[in-house]
Enzyme design. Structure first.
Site, PDB file in Angstrom:
ATOM      1  N   ASP A   1      -4.136  -8.356  -5.669  1.00 18.71           N
ATOM      2  CA  ASP A   1      -4.373  -9.594  -4.926  1.00 18.71           C
ATOM      3  C   ASP A   1      -4.446 -10.785  -5.861  1.00 18.71           C
ATOM      4  OD1 ASP A   1      -4.370  -9.210  -2.123  1.00 18.71           O
ATOM      5  OD2 ASP A   1      -6.114  -7.915  -2.347  1.00 18.71           O
TER       6      ASP A   1
ATOM      7  N   GLU B   1     -10.416 -11.034  -7.354  1.00 21.95           N
ATOM      8  CA  GLU B   1      -9.050 -10.973  -6.832  1.00 21.95           C
ATOM      9  C   GLU B   1      -8.518 -12.320  -6.387  1.00 21.95           C
ATOM     10  OE1 GLU B   1      -8.532  -7.471  -4.255  1.00 21.95           O
ATOM     11  OE2 GLU B   1     -10.427  -7.976  -3.318  1.00 21.95           O
TER      12      GLU B   1
ATOM     13  N   HIS C   1       0.803  -1.219   0.000  1.00 18.83           N
ATOM     14  CA  HIS C   1       0.000   0.000   0.000  1.00 18.83           C
ATOM     15  C   HIS C   1       0.837   1.271   0.000  1.00 18.83           C
ATOM     16  CE1 HIS C   1      -3.140  -2.958   0.631  1.00 18.83           C
ATOM     17  NE2 HIS C   1      -3.794  -2.119  -0.134  1.00 18.83           N
TER      18      HIS C   1
ATOM     19  N   CYS D   1      -8.844  -2.482 -11.564  1.00 18.22           N
ATOM     20  CA  CYS D   1      -8.471  -1.438 -10.606  1.00 18.22           C
ATOM     21  C   CYS D   1      -7.172  -1.752  -9.866  1.00 18.22           C
ATOM     22  CB  CYS D   1      -9.593  -1.173  -9.613  1.00 18.22           C
ATOM     23  SG  CYS D   1      -9.894  -2.551  -8.514  1.00 18.22           S
TER      24      CYS D   1
HETATM   25  C1  PEP Z   1      -6.209  -5.304  -5.656  1.00 16.24           C
HETATM   26  O1  PEP Z   1      -6.068  -6.250  -4.884  1.00 16.24           O
HETATM   27  O2  PEP Z   1      -5.826  -5.330  -6.841  1.00 16.24           O
HETATM   28  C2  PEP Z   1      -6.817  -4.050  -5.202  1.00 16.24           C
HETATM   29  C3  PEP Z   1      -7.061  -3.074  -6.051  1.00 16.24           C
HETATM   30  O3  PEP Z   1      -7.093  -3.930  -3.871  1.00 16.24           O
HETATM   31  P1  PEP Z   1      -6.016  -3.611  -2.727  1.00 16.24           P
HETATM   32  O4  PEP Z   1      -4.746  -3.238  -3.412  1.00 16.24           O
HETATM   33  O5  PEP Z   1      -6.580  -2.541  -1.906  1.00 16.24           O
HETATM   34  O6  PEP Z   1      -5.934  -4.918  -2.008  1.00 16.24           O
HETATM   35 MG    MG Z   2      -7.184  -6.321  -3.039  1.00 19.57          MG
END
Ligand code: PEP
Ligand code: MG
Length: 753
Positions: free
Chosen positions: A626, A602, A361, A673
Site C-alpha cells: 500500500d 502504509e 492479493h 511485511c
Molecule cells: C501492504 O499493504 O503492504 C500489506 C502487507 O497489506 P495488504 O497487502 O494486505 O494490503
Molecule cells: Mg496493506
C-alpha cells in the site's frame, strides 16, 4: 454524432474477428467524415511494414498487397510522427508515394491518424478526398476517436491470432504478451479459463467431443426455458398486460429461427453450446443496439436477459465437471482466491490474470502457493484461450502463447532448472538467514488462509509477521462471531507457538470487500478502509480483539497490528478499545495477557509521523504494497498503470529508510511485511537499513534466505548507498541484479540457473 460513435464502438467490440472490426471502421469512418475513401493500414511487427488491411473506396484487390516501409510515404510519416497528418494536396507533399494498384491519383485531401495502444503505433487510419481540402478540427478528432477504438480491437486480435505472424519458413511465431511479474518461476502448461458462470460475456470457447449430443442438449435446454417462460407468464394476473407481453416477446424470440438456429449452426462448427450461445446473443443484441429506434434498441437487454436464462440452464442442466489438464495454467479477467481453489492443487502450475498487478492479493496468494504468476496482462482475449498451450515467465511477467517448439524446449529446460533450484532451496529450510559477516535476520511469513499454515510451517518460518484476517471474513456469509474467530486465531497461534504471530485487525475496503457488507464508493482506495471501518464499528472491532485475546490464552505469542493508520489519534482510539476488550475478559475470568501492539506504515502521513507512532506502540511494520500505491499514486490493481507501480522506486527506498531510522531512534522494532520483503533485491536493501524482521509469502522465504546468506552487511550497506544515488527504479534494479549475478545468485531473480 456521439450516438454514431457509440454504435460504431459497439459494432467494433462485438465483431467476431479483426477483419470484421476493420471493415466496420472503414465503412463507418467514410460515412461519418463524408470522405471518398477510408483505409486502414496495420503495422507488421516483424517486418515493420504498414500493410493495407481494409478499405472503403479503393480497389478491393489492393487489400493485403499494398505495403509501405516503416518510414515510407505519408502513411510512414503518420507512423513516424505518431500524430495526425492533415494535407489539402497530398500528391504535392515530398513524402507522397504514388501507388498504382489503388488508383489513388484522383485524391488530394489526406488525413492520416496513428492507431496507438500503450504508446506503440499499431497502424494508420486514413481518409481521402478527391477535392483539395484540409479536414476540419471536428473531423480530425472524430478520426482520432475511431483510431483509439480500433487500437483495442487490434491488440486483442493480434494476441488471439487474428493477425497471423509467420517466420521465414511460414511457421507461426509464438506470441509474447507482456504483463507484470506476479510471482517468480516459469511454467509450461495448458490454459484453463476461469470465469463467472452467470456472465454470458465471459464464457470461453471450448471444443465439443460430439456435436450431435451437444445440439440435442441445447435443444432440450431451450425447450425447458420455453416451459419456464410460459409458466412465469401464467403466474401473472391477466390484467398485467405489459408484463405478460414481455414473456410473449421472449417466447417469440425462442420460437423464431435465428436465435436457436444461429446457435446450432455455431455448435456445428465445433464450439460448445455456451460459447455458441454467447456469440449468437451478442450478434442479436448488437443488431438491436445499433437501431435508430430507441424502443427497439432497448430490446437488446431483453435478448441478453434471455441469453443469461438459457446459459444458467445449460450450466445447471449439465454440471459437467471441469476438466483440469495435468499442467493447468489458470487464466481469467480478474482472478480471485476462489478461482485458484477450484483447481486440484496437484494440477495447477501457474496463474495469469488480465487485471491486477504485483501487489494484488491473487499474486500474493500465488507466491504463497509457489506458483509462477503473471498479472495485468492487458488486452488478453481471455475467452478465446481455453486449451491453448502457454508458457509463463513470472520473473519477467511474460506470457508466450502457442509457443514454437524451440521456445518450448528452452522453457522446459528452465522449468527443470527451477525444480532443481527449489530442491536446493528446500535444504535451507531450517537454516537461519545470516549475512556472511554474521548479522541475523528473523524471517516471518504472511498468512491468511488456513490452508496457508501447513506450507508455512514447513517453510521453516520463525513466526507469522502478518496474518490477514479479512480472508476468513471473506469466505463467510456474515461476520464470524467471537467463538468462530477464536477457533481460527487459536489454530494459527497454537501452530506457531512459542514463535510470534502478528494478527492484523480487519482490513477491508479498497479491493477487499465482504460480500455481506458492501461498501459503494467512487474512490475506494481513498475511502473507508482498514482502521477507519473498524473504529467506526467498535462492535466489530471489539469482537475481533476479544477473539484474538481469548485465542492466545496460555500461549502469549499474540501481536495485534493495525492497518491503514493515517494519524496518531487512530492508534490512541484503538488502544482504548484494546484495553476495554482486555478488561472485559479479565472481568469475565479469562486468563488473558495484554498483547504487543503494532502499527502498519502504509501511507505517506504515517511515514512522516513514524517517530510519533513508534513511541506509542511496541512495533512498526512497513506495508510496502500500500505504501507504494499511496506514495506513487498508482492503483495497485490497475493493469493500465502497472508499469508505474514499483516498490523499488527511489522515493520508496527513501521512505522506508526514513521510517526505519525514525523507529531506530525511538528504540521500537521495525519490520517489513509488504512484497518488497519477499523480493531478493528489496531484501538486500532492507538488510542494509537494519530492519528487525522480514515477513513474506512462504513461497519467497528460501529465495530471500539464500540472498541474505550470500551478502555481507558491509556489501549491503554499499549497495544501499549506491541505490540512494539512483534516480529511477530501473537503475536501482540493475544495480542490485548485477550484484546478484556477481554472487552467482542471478537464478533467484530470473529464469534459469
Ligand atoms: C501492504 O499493504 O503492504 C500489506 C502487507 O497489506 P495488504 O497487502 O494486505 O494490503
Ligand atoms: Mg496493506
Amino acid at each position: 454524432m456521439l450516438e454514431i460513435i457509440r454504435r460504431t464502438v459497439q459494432e467494433v467490440n462485438s465483431a467476431p474477428d479483426l477483419q470484421h472490426a476493420l471493415s466496420v471502421i472503414v465503412r463507418r469512418g467514410r460515412e461519418i467524415i463524408c470522405a471518398d475513401v477510408c483505409t486502414v493500414y496495420l503495422t507488421e511487427q516483424e517486418t515493420g511494414e504498414h500493410v493495407l488491411r481494409a478499405t472503403e473506396g479503393l480497389a478491393a484487390d489492393s487489400v493485403g498487397h499494398v505495403r509501405f516501409g516503416l518510414y515510407e510515404g505519408l502513411v510512414g510519416l503518420v507512423s513516424e510522427r505518431a500524430e495526425p497528418v492533415n494535407l489539402d494536396d497530398a500528391p504535392s507533399h515530398p513524402r507522397y508515394r504514388y501507388i498504382s494498384e489503388t488508383g489513388e491519383q484522383r485524391f488530394h485531401g489526406f488525413l492520416g491518424v496513428p492507431i496507438i495502444q500503450h504508446r506503440k503505433v499499431l497502424g494508420v487510419l486514413v481518409v481521402r478526398q478527391q477535392e483539395s481540402r484540409r479536414f476540419d478540427e471536428a473531423e480530425v478528432t472524430l478520426l482520432v476517436t475511431l483510431a483509439a477504438q480500433l487500437a483495442g480491437a487490434i491488440a486483442h486480435a493480434d494476441i488471439s491470432g487474428g493477425i497471423v505472424v509467420e517466420d521465414q519458413q511460414h511457421q507461426p511465431i509464438s506470441r509474447i504478451i507482456r504483463g507484470r511479474p506476479g510471482a517468480p518461476g516459469v511454467a509450461v502448461g495448458t490454459l484453463v479459463v476461469a470465469y463467472e458462470r452467470a456472465h454470458l460475456d465471459e464464457v470461453p470457447d471450448a471444443a465439443v467431443a460430439d456435436i450431435d449430443v451437444e445440439v440435442a442438449h441445447f435443444e432440450k435446454v431451450v425447450a425447458g426455458v420455453r416451459v419456464e417462460l410460459q409458466e412465469m407468464k401464467d403466474r401473472f394476473d391477466p390484467s398485467l398486460k405489459e408484463e405478460r407481453v414481455l414473456f410473449d416477446a421472449y417466447l417469440m424470440m425462442l420460437d423464431g429461427d435465428s436465435l436457436v438456429e444461429g446457435t446450432i449452426t455455431r455448435i456445428q462448427t465445433g464450439n460448445w453450446a455456451s460459447g455458441a450461445l454467447r456469440d449468437t446473443i451478442q450478434e442479436h443484441a448488437t443488431m438491436f443496439e445499433s437501431m435508430e429506434d430507441s424502443y427497439l434498441r432497448e430490446r437488446s437487454s431483453d435478448i441478453r436477459d434471455l441469453g443469461r436464462r438459457i446459459l444458467l440452464r445449460l450450466q445447471s442442466g449439465s454440471p459437467r465437471a471441469r476438466v483440469f489438464p495435468e499442467n493447468t495454467i489458470l487464466v481469467g479477467e480478474d482472478l480471485t482466491a476462489t478461482h485458484l481453489a477450484e483447481v486440484p492443487g496437484d494440477r495447477l502450475v501457474g496463474v495469469i490474470s488480465a487485471k491486477g498487478s504485483t501487489a494484488s492479493h491473487v499474486a500474493i496468494l500465488s507466491k504463497a502457493l509457489g506458483l509462477p504468476a503473471v498479472m495485468g496482462v492487458a488486452d488478453l482475449p481471455v475467452r478465446h484461450l481455453e486449451g491453448k498451450e502457454v508458457i509463463i515467465d513470472g520473473y519477467r511477467g511474460q506470457v508466450y502463447l502457442s509457443p514454437s517448439k524451440v521456445v518450448r524446449n528452452q522453457f522446459e529446460r528452465l522449468a527443470t532448472e527451477e525444480a532443481e533450484l527449489s530442491k536446493s532451496l528446500g535444504e535451507l529450510r531450517d537454516a537461519p538467514a545470516v549475512t556472511t559477516d554474521g548479522q541475523k535476520m528473523p524471517m516471518y511469513i504472511n498468512a491468511g488462509l488456513l490452508a496457508d499454515i501447513s506450507p508455512s510451517l514447513e517453510s521453516g518460518a520463525e513466526g507469522v509477521g502478518l496474518y490477514r484476517t479479512e480472508i476468513p471474513f471473506m469466505i463467510r456469509e456474515s461476520f464470524p462471531g467471537e467463538d468462530s474467530q477464536v477457533k481460527i486465531y487459536r489454530q494459527v497461534l497454537e501452530a506457531f507457538s512459542p514463535r510470534p504471530v502478528v494478527i492484523r485487525s480487519l482490513d477491508i475496503g479498497g479491493d477487499k470487500m465482504l460480500p455481506y457488507f458492501p461498501i459503494h464508493e467512487e474512490n475506494p482506495f481513498l475511502g473507508w478502509r482498514g482502521i477507519r471501518v473498524t473504529l467506526d464499528h467498535p462492535e466489530i472491532f471489539i469482537t475481533q480483539l476479544r477473539a484474538m485475546l481469548k485465542a492466545s490464552v496460555g500461549l502469549s505469542n499474540l501481536h495485534v497490528m493495525l492497518p491503514m493508520v493515517t494519524s496518531v489519534d487512530e492508534v490512541d482510539e484503538a488502544m482504548i478499545l484494546l484495553h476495554r476488550a482486555y478488561e472485559e475478559l479479565l472481568d469475565e475470568g479469562e486468563k488473558v495477557t495484554f498483547p504487543k501492539l503494532g502499527v502498519m506504515i502504509e501511507v505517506p502521513s504515517a511515514v512522516y509521523q513514524a517517530d510519533l507512532l513508534a513511541r506509542r506502540v511496541d512495533f512498526l511494520s512497513i506495508g510496502t504494497n500500500d505504501l507504494t500505491q499511496y506514495l506513487l499514486a498508482v492503483d495497485r490493481n490497475n493493469a493500465a498503470v502497472a508499469d508505474l507501480y514499483d516498490s523499488l522506486h527511489p522515493a520508496m527506498v527513501r521512505a522506508v529508510l526514513q521510517v526505519t531510522a525514525a523507529a531506530q531512534e525511538v528504540g521500537t522494532p521495525v519490520g517489513v511485511c509488504g512484497e518488497l520483503a519477499g523480493d531478493p533485491l528489496g531484501a538486500i536493501l532492507l538488510v542494509a537499513m537494519g530492519v528487525d524482521s522480514l515477513s513474506m509469502s512462504s513461497g519467497s522465504l528460501s529465495r530471500v534466505k539464500k540472498t541474505i546468506c550470500g551478502f555481507s552487511r558491509v556489501e549491503a550497506n554499499g549497495l544501499l548507498e549506491e541505490a540512494l544515488k539512483q534516480e529511477d527504479p530501473e537503475s536501482i534494479r540493475e544495480l542490485l541484479r548485477t550484484a546478484m549475478e556477481e554472487k552467482g545468485l542471478g537464478g533467484l531473480v530470473r529464469a534459469g540457473i
